[in-house]
Design a protein around this motif. Structure first.
Motif, PDB file in Angstrom:
ATOM      1  N   ARG A 169       0.832  -1.207   0.000  1.00 24.36           N
ATOM      2  CA  ARG A 169       0.000   0.000   0.000  1.00 24.36           C
ATOM      3  C   ARG A 169       0.865   1.256   0.000  1.00 24.36           C
ATOM      4  O   ARG A 169       0.600   2.211  -0.732  1.00 24.36           O
ATOM      5  CB  ARG A 169      -0.942   0.008   1.214  1.00 24.36           C
ATOM      6  N   ILE A 170       1.890   1.258   0.846  1.00 22.25           N
ATOM      7  CA  ILE A 170       2.784   2.416   0.906  1.00 22.25           C
ATOM      8  C   ILE A 170       3.525   2.575  -0.411  1.00 22.25           C
ATOM      9  O   ILE A 170       3.614   3.676  -0.964  1.00 22.25           O
ATOM     10  CB  ILE A 170       3.775   2.261   2.075  1.00 22.25           C
ATOM     11  N   ASN A 175       2.751   1.580  -3.406  1.00 26.08           N
ATOM     12  CA  ASN A 175       1.898   1.933  -4.540  1.00 26.08           C
ATOM     13  C   ASN A 175       1.275   3.326  -4.424  1.00 26.08           C
ATOM     14  O   ASN A 175       0.649   3.798  -5.382  1.00 26.08           O
ATOM     15  CB  ASN A 175       0.799   0.892  -4.714  1.00 26.08           C
ATOM     16  N   SER A 176       1.416   3.957  -3.260  1.00 24.49           N
ATOM     17  CA  SER A 176       0.835   5.286  -3.079  1.00 24.49           C
ATOM     18  C   SER A 176       1.892   6.370  -2.876  1.00 24.49           C
ATOM     19  O   SER A 176       1.565   7.494  -2.513  1.00 24.49           O
ATOM     20  CB  SER A 176      -0.129   5.279  -1.882  1.00 24.49           C
ATOM     21  N   SER A 190       4.273   9.377  -3.311  1.00 26.24           N
ATOM     22  CA  SER A 190       4.331  10.573  -4.142  1.00 26.24           C
ATOM     23  C   SER A 190       5.787  10.845  -4.513  1.00 26.24           C
ATOM     24  O   SER A 190       6.695  10.161  -4.038  1.00 26.24           O
ATOM     25  CB  SER A 190       3.736  11.765  -3.389  1.00 26.24           C
TER      26      SER A 190
END
Length: 216
Positions: free
Chosen positions: A23-24, A26-27, A29
């Motif tokens: 999750r981290i 793929n998200s 920035s």
């Protein structure tokens, strides 16, 4: 040859950790980065390993006393191969804070730095917690499940280090051994990341004791 596995593996915790990491990852920035950290203690000693040679020759490597060792606290960025490697007197809470400070300094433009660590006591120490609470901190700590070194890619960095530094290699002086080890971790890994990246990956797997017949 049987595989060695920790006694207290929890597949559900491993699964939850991998899901969190994904999750981290793929998200992320453009002003975020992920690193994995750990400590290691290379010993000034040759590790004899199998190698190619004539069957008619008897092979040997010279051995040192093995009484001196280094203390290293470090981190690696799997995206670039960039490492932050500190040689310290003792691996403890203070060396953890020093590592965190050096990582923030290394990434001045990053708004958030995700650092994954194991559950060593010094990583949870009050000194570390107090530092993390000070204003302006950009590091976010994440902890790998207990008894799961296979979920920390920096363990694979240490293995690659031994393959290139201690396997069948003898260093006459401890200083020479230290210089070679630090140069490899600080310079050769980032410089030759395209060569090493397939051996130091986040290709995680869940290990369950149920997948093995335990011999003892």
């Amino acid at each position: 040859k049987p595989e060695i596995i920790p006694r207290k593996l929890d597949p559900k915790k491993q699964e939850a950790f991998i899901a969190l990491y994904q999750r981290i990852l793929n998200s992320l920035s453009t002003d975020e980065v992920i690193l994995f950290g750990d400590a290691v203690h290379p010993t000034h000693s040759v590790r004899p390993t199998g190698c190619w040679g004539s069957s008619e020759e008897s092979l040997a490597v010279e051995q040192t006393s093995g009484r001196q060792r280094m203390n290293i606290h470090g981190a690696i960025d799997l995206e670039t191969g960039q490492t932050q490697i500190l040689e310290i007197e003792t691996v403890d809470a203070q060396s953890t804070v020093t590592l965190l400070q050096s990582i923030e300094y290394m990434y001045p433009t990053m708004a958030r730095i995700h650092l994954f660590l194991d559950n060593a006591r010094y990583h949870h120490a009050k000194l570390v917690q107090d530092w993390m609470k000070t204003p302006g901190r950009r590091i976010v700590l994440h902890f790998i499940p207990a008894y799961c070194p296979h979920l920390n890619p920096i363990e694979r960095l240490w293995r690659v280090m031994h393959e290139n530094i201690t396997h069948n290699r003898c260093y006459d002086k401890f200083a020479e051994f230290c210089e070679s080890t630090l140069s490899f971790l600080r310079e050769q890994i980032p410089k030759n990341w395209s060569r090493f990246r397939d051996s130091i990956t986040d290709n995680f797997r869940i290990i369950s004791p149920k997948d093995f017949r335990i011999l003892a």
